[in-house]
Write a protein that holds these residues in place. Structure first.
Motif, short mmCIF file in Angstrom:
data_model
loop_
_atom_site.label_atom_id
_atom_site.label_comp_id
_atom_site.label_asym_id
_atom_site.label_seq_id
_atom_site.Cartn_x
_atom_site.Cartn_y
_atom_site.Cartn_z
N CYS A 54 34.77 96.97 -15.84
CA CYS A 54 34.90 95.26 -16.25
C CYS A 54 34.81 94.51 -15.06
N PHE A 55 33.68 94.66 -14.47
CA PHE A 55 32.89 93.50 -12.94
C PHE A 55 32.68 92.46 -13.50
N THR A 56 33.68 91.68 -12.47
CA THR A 56 33.07 90.55 -12.97
C THR A 56 33.37 89.16 -11.30
N GLY A 57 32.58 90.41 -10.92
CA GLY A 57 32.85 89.70 -9.59
C GLY A 57 31.66 89.00 -8.88
N ASN A 58 31.06 88.56 -7.86
CA ASN A 58 30.07 87.84 -6.85
C ASN A 58 28.86 88.86 -6.69
N GLU A 59 27.19 87.82 -5.94
CA GLU A 59 26.55 88.83 -6.20
C GLU A 59 27.03 89.80 -5.19
N GLY B 150 31.60 93.96 -19.73
CA GLY B 150 31.67 93.31 -21.61
C GLY B 150 32.39 91.66 -21.55
N GLY B 151 33.64 91.69 -22.43
CA GLY B 151 33.30 90.54 -22.77
C GLY B 151 33.96 89.37 -22.38
N VAL B 152 34.15 89.30 -21.04
CA VAL B 152 34.01 88.01 -19.85
C VAL B 152 32.23 87.79 -19.49
N LEU B 153 31.88 88.51 -19.95
CA LEU B 153 30.05 87.97 -19.16
C LEU B 153 30.00 86.63 -21.03
N THR B 154 30.81 86.66 -22.00
CA THR B 154 30.75 85.54 -22.94
C THR B 154 31.56 85.12 -22.38
N PHE B 155 32.07 84.32 -22.25
CA PHE B 155 33.53 83.65 -21.39
C PHE B 155 32.71 82.33 -21.24
N LYS B 156 33.56 81.43 -21.44
CA LYS B 156 32.82 79.80 -21.21
C LYS B 156 32.33 79.60 -19.61
N LYS B 157 33.77 79.26 -19.14
CA LYS B 157 33.31 79.57 -17.43
C LYS B 157 32.83 80.54 -17.14
N SER B 158 32.86 81.98 -17.09
CA SER B 158 32.42 83.07 -16.57
C SER B 158 30.70 83.00 -15.88
N HIS B 159 30.70 83.21 -14.50
CA HIS B 159 29.64 82.86 -13.43
C HIS B 159 28.80 84.29 -13.30
N LEU B 160 29.06 85.04 -14.26
CA LEU B 160 28.27 86.61 -14.55
C LEU B 160 27.22 86.55 -15.44
N PRO B 161 26.82 85.16 -16.29
CA PRO B 161 25.32 84.82 -16.32
C PRO B 161 24.04 84.80 -15.44
N GLU B 162 25.00 83.87 -14.81
CA GLU B 162 24.30 83.74 -13.54
C GLU B 162 24.34 84.87 -11.78
N VAL B 163 24.65 85.24 -12.06
CA VAL B 163 25.16 86.30 -11.05
C VAL B 163 24.74 87.80 -11.63
N LEU B 164 24.38 88.07 -12.69
CA LEU B 164 24.27 89.69 -12.71
C LEU B 164 22.45 89.75 -12.53
N PRO B 165 21.85 88.95 -12.97
CA PRO B 165 20.44 88.36 -13.34
C PRO B 165 19.86 88.78 -11.91
N SER B 166 20.35 88.28 -10.60
CA SER B 166 20.22 87.42 -9.33
C SER B 166 20.58 89.24 -8.70
N ALA B 167 21.51 89.33 -8.82
CA ALA B 167 21.79 90.58 -8.14
C ALA B 167 21.77 92.10 -8.25
N VAL B 168 21.59 92.30 -10.08
CA VAL B 168 21.59 93.56 -10.88
C VAL B 168 20.63 94.00 -11.90
N PRO B 169 19.63 94.75 -11.37
CA PRO B 169 18.82 95.22 -11.79
C PRO B 169 19.23 96.06 -13.35
N LEU B 170 18.87 95.35 -14.32
CA LEU B 170 19.12 96.29 -15.80
C LEU B 170 19.77 97.55 -15.51
#
Length: 266
Positions: free
Chosen positions: A164-169, A186-206
């Motif tokens: 359940c990672f929800t943190g920053n870069e 998980g589901g937090v990624l899909t929430f409207k105010k989630s910053h994960l769609p920006e954080v993950l590609p910038s800091a986390v490889p697939l």
């Protein structure tokens, strides 16, 4: 059909008592090829094993004491848990555990049992080293304390998931500096105010991500507010594909490969 794995679902819970077969069937129809069930306390391990025996080669058990369940009797609980389930007990020969979990630290609501949580977590980190089983780690408002303990054993740990990672870069990079560990998304990624769609590609490889639902909790959009279930992990996969600007197939293949690497299951 695209296949994926839900690495964290509480299908043993009361929320699924009345319709578990239908929940499993919907997951299979959605392409979920396996589900991993974390324990939270001693009693839940037995419940998880019953589910996994009912759905062999589909549902896989974990064993561990959740930080919110750590109380003054944790020494006794951990002792019984280890003796019953991690010492080659005949009870579990046909249900090998895939991880030590759900374990960790949680100081979100209270620090009343802080010292007990720290000691219980470190003991279960040692289990991971001793057994070679990866860790499924829950952490809220305790990343500094968690990382401090893990660094003591980092060279010997087989790996695991920061659930359940929800943190920053910065937080992501610190966690991923611990070798062989991945982030559970998980589901937090899909929430409207989630910053994960920006954080993950910038800091986390697939190659450092696995999928999870944490069902029945935290259902993704468009099911937010409802009971979560494993079939809904496809919405997380879809949002990840959009965030990384890759195909859903790429997300499925990457996360499945990561599960195989961390858990030894493909």
């Amino acid at each position: 059909m695209i296949h994926c794995i839900d690495t964290h679902t509480h299908l043993d819970g009361e929320e699924f008592r009345d319709d578990l077969p239908a929940v499993i069937q919907r997951a299979k129809e959605a392409g979920v090829s396996k589900v991993f069930l974390p324990a939270v306390d001693l009693q839940s391990v037995g419940a998880i094993l019953r589910v996994c025996r009912e759905y062999p080669h589909y549902a896989y058990p974990m064993v561990g004491l959740h930080p919110e369940e750590v109380k003054d009797d944790f020494h006794e609980v951990l002792g019984e848990m280890k003796a019953t389930y991690l010492c080659h007990s005949p009870k579990v020969e046909d249900n090998p555990f895939v991880a030590i979990g759900e374990v960790g630290l949680d100081f979100y609501w209270s620090r009343e049992y802080e010292s007990q949580q720290l000691e219980a977590f470190e003991e279960q980190v040692k289990w991971s080293v001793e057994t070679g089983l990866p860790l499924m780690i829950h952490c809220r408002k305790a990343q500094n304390e968690m990382v401090k303990i893990m660094r003591k054993y980092a060279d010997d740990l087989p790996g695991g998931v920061f659930h359940c990672f929800t943190g920053n870069e910065i937080e992501a990079r610190e966690l991923l500096s611990i070798d062989r560990f991945v982030l559970g998304i998980g589901g937090v990624l899909t929430f409207k105010k989630s910053h994960l769609p920006e954080v993950l590609p910038s800091a986390v490889p697939l190659d450092r991500i696995v999928l999870e639902t944490d069902s029945p909790y935290m259902a993704p959009v468009p099911h937010r507010g409802k009971r979560n279930e494993s079939a809904f992990v496809v919405h997380v996969m879809q949002r990840l594909a959009e965030a990384y600007q890759v195909s859903i197939e790429t997300i499925a293949n990457s996360t499945n490969d990561n599960v195989a690497r961390v858990f030894g299951i493909s």
